[in-house]
Design an enzyme around this catalytic site. Structure first.
Site, PDB file in Angstrom:
ATOM      1  N   SER A 160      17.381-102.324 -83.002  1.00 50.75           N
ATOM      2  CA  SER A 160      18.259-101.989 -84.115  1.00 50.75           C
ATOM      3  C   SER A 160      18.042-102.942 -85.295  1.00 50.75           C
ATOM      4  O   SER A 160      16.947-102.985 -85.844  1.00 50.75           O
ATOM      5  CB  SER A 160      19.721-101.968 -83.660  1.00 50.75           C
ATOM      6  N   ASP A 171      19.115 -90.469 -83.485  1.00 52.00           N
ATOM      7  CA  ASP A 171      19.609 -91.832 -83.324  1.00 52.00           C
ATOM      8  C   ASP A 171      21.127 -91.855 -83.483  1.00 52.00           C
ATOM      9  O   ASP A 171      21.671 -91.521 -84.542  1.00 52.00           O
ATOM     10  CB  ASP A 171      18.957 -92.737 -84.362  1.00 52.00           C
ATOM     11  N   HIS A 188      20.599 -95.019 -78.847  1.00 59.01           N
ATOM     12  CA  HIS A 188      20.319 -96.079 -79.818  1.00 59.01           C
ATOM     13  C   HIS A 188      19.957 -97.330 -79.026  1.00 59.01           C
ATOM     14  O   HIS A 188      20.791 -97.872 -78.314  1.00 59.01           O
ATOM     15  CB  HIS A 188      21.535 -96.344 -80.702  1.00 59.01           C
TER      16      HIS A 188
END
Length: 427
Positions: A209, A305, A372
């Site tokens: 991320s 996502d 994610h």
């Protein structure tokens, strides 16, 4: 109907939701901070419980605080020393290194950064002193077949700008906030080089991320620090954030990134070719600068996502009547019109990846999961129930690419085609 193997995971996410969703409701700024911090925070506040749920016996690795941090000026938002967790390699991997940069969102205002500095995302005072190493960091060959015996480092994230803030933007009016992300990156690299990284034969810089974005920002820097004959590559997990309009036709994420870059003085850390062509904050989006990265890069990203759908495609302000709420929490609840919008988001991602796909040394694993970050957890990195494309797990695909066994450009068919997906369900 939801996949039965997600029920336990759903319970954990429900537990989180009851605890933290009220915080996110205070507005877009805190939503951006809290939600991304929480999803990436699986690797801190809920890391121990979730990893033990999926992997009963992960290795626990101690936190090391950066030595002489204050003297170096390398401090977290609150002025405390940054840290990392180091597990020594062994056997054939004793001279190889894998670094993983933690994620946790960004802060774009004095208020949000001040809130952040009272958490593990802004201060080492709140960091867990031991964390489990699983997935790409695991020392279990069955869970991490390619890199299990490498030296492995988890770099904790406490600056709020993907390890790219610069101190000249700090306030002189008594506000105690330190924007030292770039200096933290440099100081931790210096320390790791001194304990063996400088002599590596093979190395990977990875991250999830906001840490995946940091991986892309610093990929070429990492390559330059290491021996010229070393094999050095980068793996970015869920770090390919899109500059797209939300469902109301605005680009809230562009405005948010502009504020992050401006507040924390990120310009000096961004790709120089990119900032010569466009407004600097746009160069915080990987789709704008990834074409300039010389070091081989592998992208792991779900086409749907979860974080981007919730915060870029359908942020709360774009959905005042909460028509998307159930869909954003559980893709199985999306109606036909909403699925069409999600397919449009997938198309935007594939278009943004078009030029990168033509790079000879690049690789990608773009699955059709509602997820994610998929590299840090055993269940999605490499296990009997992991997501697959062409019968390959993410770990197998990254390994094939890193060791040049085959060209790896895995792009999944559109949702809901892949029955192996590990779809996250919230609430």
């Amino acid at each position: 109907m939801a996949n039965p193997r997600l029920r336990g995971f759903t319970w954990w996410r429900q537990k989180w939701a009851r605890k933290d969703w009220a915080i996110a409701a205070t507005g877009f700024t805190l939503l951006m901070l809290v939600l991304i911090a929480t999803f990436d925070n699986w690797s801190q506040e809920t890391d121990s419980s979730l990893n033990r749920f999926f992997n009963p016996d992960p290795a626990l690795v101690d936190l090391t605080l950066l030595s002489h941090a204050r003297e170096k000026g390398a401090v977290c938002l609150d002025g405390s020393a940054p840290g990392y967790h180091f597990q020594k390699g062994f056997g054939s991997g004793a001279n190889n290194w894998l670094l993983h940069m933690e994620g946790g969102g960004w802060c774009e205002t004095v208020a949000s950064c001040s809130t952040r500095k009272r958490t593990a995302l802004g201060s080492s005072k709140y960091m867990d002193r031991v964390v489990p190493f699983s997935g790409i960091l695991s020392s279990d060959a069955s869970q991490n077949p390619e890199f299990f015996n490498w030296n492995k480092v988890k770099i904790r994230y406490c600056d709020g700008a993907s390890f790219s803030g610069n101190p000249e933007k700090e306030f002189k009016n008594g506000t105690k906030l330190f924007f030292r992300g770039q200096i933290i990156w440099e100081a931790i690299m210096d320390e790791l080089l001194s304990i063996g990284l400088a002599h590596t034969s093979q190395a990977i810089l990875s991250g999830c991320s906001a840490g995946g974005l940091a991986t892309l920002i610093h990929c070429d820097d990492f390559r330059e620090l290491l021996p010229k004959d070393a094999i050095v590559k980068c793996v970015s997990d869920a770090g390919f954030f899109l500059d797209v309009e939300d469902i109301s036709g605005t680009r809230a994420i562009r405005s948010f990134y502009h504020n992050v870059v401006d507040l924390q003085g990120v310009v000096k850390s961004l790709n120089k070719d990119c900032i010569s062509r466009m407004e600097p904050s746009q160069c915080f989006f990987p789709q704008e600068f990834i074409k300039n990265i010389k070091t081989p890069v592998f992208l792991v990203n779900p086409a749907y996502d979860l974080w981007q759908i919730q915060n870029i495609l359908v942020p709360d302000l774009s959905d005042p009547h909460h028509d998307w709420l159930k869909c954003k929490l559980n893709i199985y609840n999306c109606n036909r019109r909403q699925i069409e919008v999600l397919q449009g988001f997938r198309n935007s991602m594939l278009k943004a990846l078009g030029e990168f796909q033509r790079k000879k040394n690049g690789g990608m694993f773009i699955n059709s999961c509602f997820a994610h970050c998929q590299t840090w957890m055993a269940d999605t990195w490499h296990s009997p129930s992991s997501p697959r494309i062409n019968n390959k797990t993410i770990a197998e695909s990254v390994g094939d690419w890193y060791f040049n066994r085959r060209v790896v450009t895995e792009i999944d068919c559109a949702y809901p085609c892949n029955p192996t997906c590990f779809n996250i369900i919230l609430g």
